[in-house]
Design a protein around this motif. Structure first.
Motif, PDB file in Angstrom:
ATOM      1  N   THR A  45      13.601  -0.417  -4.273  1.00 25.06           N
ATOM      2  CA  THR A  45      14.227  -0.621  -2.968  1.00 25.06           C
ATOM      3  C   THR A  45      15.671  -1.084  -3.138  1.00 25.06           C
ATOM      4  O   THR A  45      15.982  -1.911  -3.995  1.00 25.06           O
ATOM      5  CB  THR A  45      13.443  -1.669  -2.162  1.00 25.06           C
ATOM      6  OG1 THR A  45      12.070  -1.303  -2.135  1.00 25.06           O
ATOM      7  CG2 THR A  45      13.971  -1.768  -0.737  1.00 25.06           C
ATOM      8  N   ARG A  46      16.538  -0.543  -2.296  1.00 24.66           N
ATOM      9  CA  ARG A  46      17.962  -0.872  -2.398  1.00 24.66           C
ATOM     10  C   ARG A  46      18.223  -2.300  -1.927  1.00 24.66           C
ATOM     11  O   ARG A  46      17.472  -2.877  -1.143  1.00 24.66           O
ATOM     12  CB  ARG A  46      18.784   0.131  -1.589  1.00 24.66           C
ATOM     13  CG  ARG A  46      18.706   1.553  -2.138  1.00 24.66           C
ATOM     14  CD  ARG A  46      19.499   2.523  -1.290  1.00 24.66           C
ATOM     15  NE  ARG A  46      20.931   2.208  -1.286  1.00 24.66           N
ATOM     16  CZ  ARG A  46      21.841   2.902  -0.589  1.00 24.66           C
ATOM     17  NH1 ARG A  46      21.454   3.930   0.167  1.00 24.66           N
ATOM     18  NH2 ARG A  46      23.111   2.561  -0.631  1.00 24.66           N
TER      19      ARG A  46
ATOM     20  N   PHE B 159      20.346  -3.702   0.079  1.00 23.87           N
ATOM     21  CA  PHE B 159      20.583  -4.030   1.486  1.00 23.87           C
ATOM     22  C   PHE B 159      19.272  -4.174   2.262  1.00 23.87           C
ATOM     23  O   PHE B 159      19.265  -4.752   3.356  1.00 23.87           O
ATOM     24  CB  PHE B 159      21.488  -2.973   2.145  1.00 23.87           C
ATOM     25  CG  PHE B 159      20.842  -1.646   2.392  1.00 23.87           C
ATOM     26  CD1 PHE B 159      20.146  -1.399   3.569  1.00 23.87           C
ATOM     27  CD2 PHE B 159      20.944  -0.628   1.458  1.00 23.87           C
ATOM     28  CE1 PHE B 159      19.554  -0.165   3.797  1.00 23.87           C
ATOM     29  CE2 PHE B 159      20.360   0.606   1.687  1.00 23.87           C
ATOM     30  CZ  PHE B 159      19.661   0.833   2.861  1.00 23.87           C
ATOM     31  N   LEU B 160      18.169  -3.677   1.707  1.00 27.81           N
ATOM     32  CA  LEU B 160      16.851  -3.891   2.310  1.00 27.81           C
ATOM     33  C   LEU B 160      16.128  -5.066   1.656  1.00 27.81           C
ATOM     34  O   LEU B 160      15.382  -5.788   2.323  1.00 27.81           O
ATOM     35  CB  LEU B 160      16.005  -2.626   2.183  1.00 27.81           C
ATOM     36  CG  LEU B 160      16.412  -1.432   3.047  1.00 27.81           C
ATOM     37  CD1 LEU B 160      15.543  -0.220   2.720  1.00 27.81           C
ATOM     38  CD2 LEU B 160      16.291  -1.773   4.532  1.00 27.81           C
ATOM     39  N   VAL B 161      16.342  -5.261   0.367  1.00 25.35           N
ATOM     40  CA  VAL B 161      15.683  -6.355  -0.352  1.00 25.35           C
ATOM     41  C   VAL B 161      16.122  -7.710   0.195  1.00 25.35           C
ATOM     42  O   VAL B 161      15.296  -8.604   0.414  1.00 25.35           O
ATOM     43  CB  VAL B 161      15.993  -6.265  -1.863  1.00 25.35           C
ATOM     44  CG1 VAL B 161      15.524  -7.527  -2.583  1.00 25.35           C
ATOM     45  CG2 VAL B 161      15.327  -5.038  -2.465  1.00 25.35           C
ATOM     46  N   VAL B 162      17.419  -7.856   0.444  1.00 26.54           N
ATOM     47  CA  VAL B 162      17.960  -9.150   0.877  1.00 26.54           C
ATOM     48  C   VAL B 162      17.333  -9.653   2.180  1.00 26.54           C
ATOM     49  O   VAL B 162      16.816 -10.774   2.230  1.00 26.54           O
ATOM     50  CB  VAL B 162      19.496  -9.084   0.982  1.00 26.54           C
ATOM     51  CG1 VAL B 162      20.043 -10.273   1.757  1.00 26.54           C
ATOM     52  CG2 VAL B 162      20.118  -9.039  -0.408  1.00 26.54           C
ATOM     53  N   PRO B 163      17.339  -8.864   3.270  1.00 26.82           N
ATOM     54  CA  PRO B 163      16.737  -9.398   4.506  1.00 26.82           C
ATOM     55  C   PRO B 163      15.230  -9.601   4.411  1.00 26.82           C
ATOM     56  O   PRO B 163      14.692 -10.553   4.997  1.00 26.82           O
ATOM     57  CB  PRO B 163      17.090  -8.341   5.564  1.00 26.82           C
ATOM     58  CG  PRO B 163      17.365  -7.096   4.798  1.00 26.82           C
ATOM     59  CD  PRO B 163      17.953  -7.547   3.505  1.00 26.82           C
ATOM     60  N   LEU B 164      14.530  -8.730   3.680  1.00 26.31           N
ATOM     61  CA  LEU B 164      13.086  -8.876   3.557  1.00 26.31           C
ATOM     62  C   LEU B 164      12.720 -10.155   2.807  1.00 26.31           C
ATOM     63  O   LEU B 164      11.808 -10.895   3.210  1.00 26.31           O
ATOM     64  CB  LEU B 164      12.490  -7.657   2.852  1.00 26.31           C
ATOM     65  CG  LEU B 164      12.481  -6.360   3.661  1.00 26.31           C
ATOM     66  CD1 LEU B 164      11.963  -5.202   2.810  1.00 26.31           C
ATOM     67  CD2 LEU B 164      11.627  -6.511   4.914  1.00 26.31           C
ATOM     68  N   ILE B 165      13.420 -10.434   1.724  1.00 27.58           N
ATOM     69  CA  ILE B 165      13.146 -11.651   0.956  1.00 27.58           C
ATOM     70  C   ILE B 165      13.542 -12.886   1.759  1.00 27.58           C
ATOM     71  O   ILE B 165      12.842 -13.907   1.736  1.00 27.58           O
ATOM     72  CB  ILE B 165      13.877 -11.602  -0.399  1.00 27.58           C
ATOM     73  CG1 ILE B 165      13.190 -10.582  -1.312  1.00 27.58           C
ATOM     74  CG2 ILE B 165      13.902 -12.987  -1.060  1.00 27.58           C
ATOM     75  CD1 ILE B 165      13.797 -10.458  -2.677  1.00 27.58           C
ATOM     76  N   PHE B 166      14.644 -12.808   2.487  1.00 31.32           N
ATOM     77  CA  PHE B 166      15.067 -13.947   3.304  1.00 31.32           C
ATOM     78  C   PHE B 166      14.001 -14.307   4.341  1.00 31.32           C
ATOM     79  O   PHE B 166      13.619 -15.472   4.483  1.00 31.32           O
ATOM     80  CB  PHE B 166      16.391 -13.632   3.998  1.00 31.32           C
ATOM     81  CG  PHE B 166      16.884 -14.751   4.877  1.00 31.32           C
ATOM     82  CD1 PHE B 166      17.622 -15.790   4.335  1.00 31.32           C
ATOM     83  CD2 PHE B 166      16.607 -14.773   6.231  1.00 31.32           C
ATOM     84  CE1 PHE B 166      18.077 -16.842   5.131  1.00 31.32           C
ATOM     85  CE2 PHE B 166      17.047 -15.806   7.044  1.00 31.32           C
ATOM     86  CZ  PHE B 166      17.794 -16.850   6.488  1.00 31.32           C
TER      87      PHE B 166
ATOM     88  N   LEU C 165       7.027  -7.756  -5.956  1.00 30.50           N
ATOM     89  CA  LEU C 165       6.596  -6.741  -6.919  1.00 30.50           C
ATOM     90  C   LEU C 165       6.683  -5.345  -6.317  1.00 30.50           C
ATOM     91  O   LEU C 165       7.134  -4.392  -6.974  1.00 30.50           O
ATOM     92  CB  LEU C 165       5.167  -7.032  -7.370  1.00 30.50           C
ATOM     93  CG  LEU C 165       4.936  -8.280  -8.214  1.00 30.50           C
ATOM     94  CD1 LEU C 165       3.452  -8.474  -8.494  1.00 30.50           C
ATOM     95  CD2 LEU C 165       5.712  -8.201  -9.522  1.00 30.50           C
ATOM     96  N   ALA C 166       6.260  -5.204  -5.051  1.00 32.32           N
ATOM     97  CA  ALA C 166       6.281  -3.892  -4.395  1.00 32.32           C
ATOM     98  C   ALA C 166       7.708  -3.402  -4.200  1.00 32.32           C
ATOM     99  O   ALA C 166       8.017  -2.219  -4.437  1.00 32.32           O
ATOM    100  CB  ALA C 166       5.560  -3.963  -3.050  1.00 32.32           C
TER     101      ALA C 166
ATOM    102  N   LEU D 141       0.826  -1.209   0.000  1.00 29.63           N
ATOM    103  CA  LEU D 141       0.000   0.000   0.000  1.00 29.63           C
ATOM    104  C   LEU D 141       0.862   1.262   0.000  1.00 29.63           C
ATOM    105  O   LEU D 141       0.465   2.290  -0.570  1.00 29.63           O
ATOM    106  CB  LEU D 141      -0.928   0.005   1.217  1.00 29.63           C
ATOM    107  CG  LEU D 141      -2.081  -1.010   1.188  1.00 29.63           C
ATOM    108  CD1 LEU D 141      -2.856  -0.962   2.495  1.00 29.63           C
ATOM    109  CD2 LEU D 141      -3.023  -0.733   0.017  1.00 29.63           C
ATOM    110  N   ASN D 142       2.017   1.203   0.612  1.00 26.37           N
ATOM    111  CA  ASN D 142       2.904   2.359   0.629  1.00 26.37           C
ATOM    112  C   ASN D 142       3.471   2.673  -0.756  1.00 26.37           C
ATOM    113  O   ASN D 142       3.889   3.810  -1.021  1.00 26.37           O
ATOM    114  CB  ASN D 142       4.057   2.144   1.614  1.00 26.37           C
ATOM    115  CG  ASN D 142       3.608   2.242   3.057  1.00 26.37           C
ATOM    116  OD1 ASN D 142       2.599   2.876   3.368  1.00 26.37           O
ATOM    117  ND2 ASN D 142       4.340   1.598   3.955  1.00 26.37           N
ATOM    118  N   VAL D 143       3.482   1.669  -1.630  1.00 22.68           N
ATOM    119  CA  VAL D 143       3.983   1.871  -2.991  1.00 22.68           C
ATOM    120  C   VAL D 143       2.919   2.500  -3.883  1.00 22.68           C
ATOM    121  O   VAL D 143       3.227   3.305  -4.771  1.00 22.68           O
ATOM    122  CB  VAL D 143       4.467   0.530  -3.581  1.00 22.68           C
ATOM    123  CG1 VAL D 143       4.850   0.692  -5.052  1.00 22.68           C
ATOM    124  CG2 VAL D 143       5.645  -0.005  -2.785  1.00 22.68           C
TER     125      VAL D 143
END
Length: 270
Positions: free
Chosen positions: A166-167, A169-176, A159-160, A101-103
């Motif tokens: 998103t950079r 260093f944030l994508v990696v932990p969120l996807i993990f 997708l969001a 929703l923030n996107v």
């Protein structure tokens, strides 16, 4: 009537919980507050992350969902022991919805997204409540719904993140975290309530490495999502087949075809 009510959550509690979570999302856009950027300067590295009311409300909605789901589950007459397994997916759902929703730009599309999000939350709350009792008439349907929603939510998150730029260093932990939780809950539902932490960590690491490898490729958010959903779906199928003592070659056939189909689709779709 009493027998049916045993397997159905209290409608008032469901309504109150859903309304509270949706209100948290709405307040982030109805209240205008200035944001600020958290920065950290290190030798050869510059960290900058914008903190907004939307980010804070997403975290609040996530915590509210966890506590609210725990409150809802304690009304189940068949509940025994810990409730953690049943509020992991609702919590992840609330977080992914908040990020998505923030996107979206605030307007008619955002309100439509909020309404759809309410439906997803209700579905997850009800399905998790039903899944408490394996003898419930709708247990198989609830389990299937939770598994399907898990993969759809992961795709929404990917997708969001891609659409927002998103950079890494944030994508990696969120996807993990997301891949690990989806795999853990999926296998728990399919493998007679067993926790397969090794498979969950392995799948999370695989998805994270793939995401890092293709992060800078010139591909669309949908292509990025299909590349990651492929292994996320295929590896739990392999785990289930091996648990059923299917020979390795035969066990790997179905997940291999699913993975190939997802990656071929990612190459075709633009």
């Amino acid at each position: 009537m009493q027998q049916e009510g045993r397997y159905s959550p209290d409608q008032d509690r469901i309504g109150m919980l859903t309304a509270a979570v949706l209100l948290a999302y709405a307040l982030a856009h109805l209240i205008n507050t200035p944001g600020f950027t958290l920065t950290l300067q290190l030798p050869g590295f510059y960290f900058a992350y914008p903190l907004t009311l939307g980010s804070a409300m997403t975290v609040m909605a996530t915590g509210l969902t966890a506590t609210g789901m725990n409150w809802l589950l304690h009304s189940h007459p068949s509940l025994l022991g810990n409730t953690v397994e049943h509020w992991l997916l609702p919590t992840l759902t609330a977080f992914i919805i908040g990020v998505s929703l923030n996107v979206l730009p605030f307007g008619m599309l955002w309100w439509i997204g909020l309404a759809i999000s309410g439906g997803i939350l209700v579905l997850v709350f009800v399905a998790e409540y039903i899944s408490v009792d394996a003898n419930a008439p709708a247990y198989a349907l609830a389990s299937s719904a939770l598994i399907a929603v898990s993969y759809a939510l992961f795709l929404m998150l990917v997708l969001a993140l891609r659409a927002a730029g998103t950079r890494l260093f944030l994508v990696v932990p969120l996807i993990f975290v997301a891949a690990g939780l989806v795999t853990l809950r999926t296998l728990h539902l399919r493998l007679s309530s067993r926790w397969e932490f090794s498979w969950a960590i392995g799948v999370a690491l695989a998805c994270t490495q793939i995401a890092a490898g293709v992060h800078y490729w010139p591909i669309s958010p949908l292509q990025f999502g299909l590349i990651l959903v492929g292994p996320l779906y295929a590896f739990p199928v392999l785990a289930f087949n091996l648990d059923e003592e299917v020979p390795l070659r035969q066990a790997a056939l179905e997940p291999g075809m699913l993975l190939a189909a997802a990656w071929i689709a990612a190459m075709i779709i633009h």
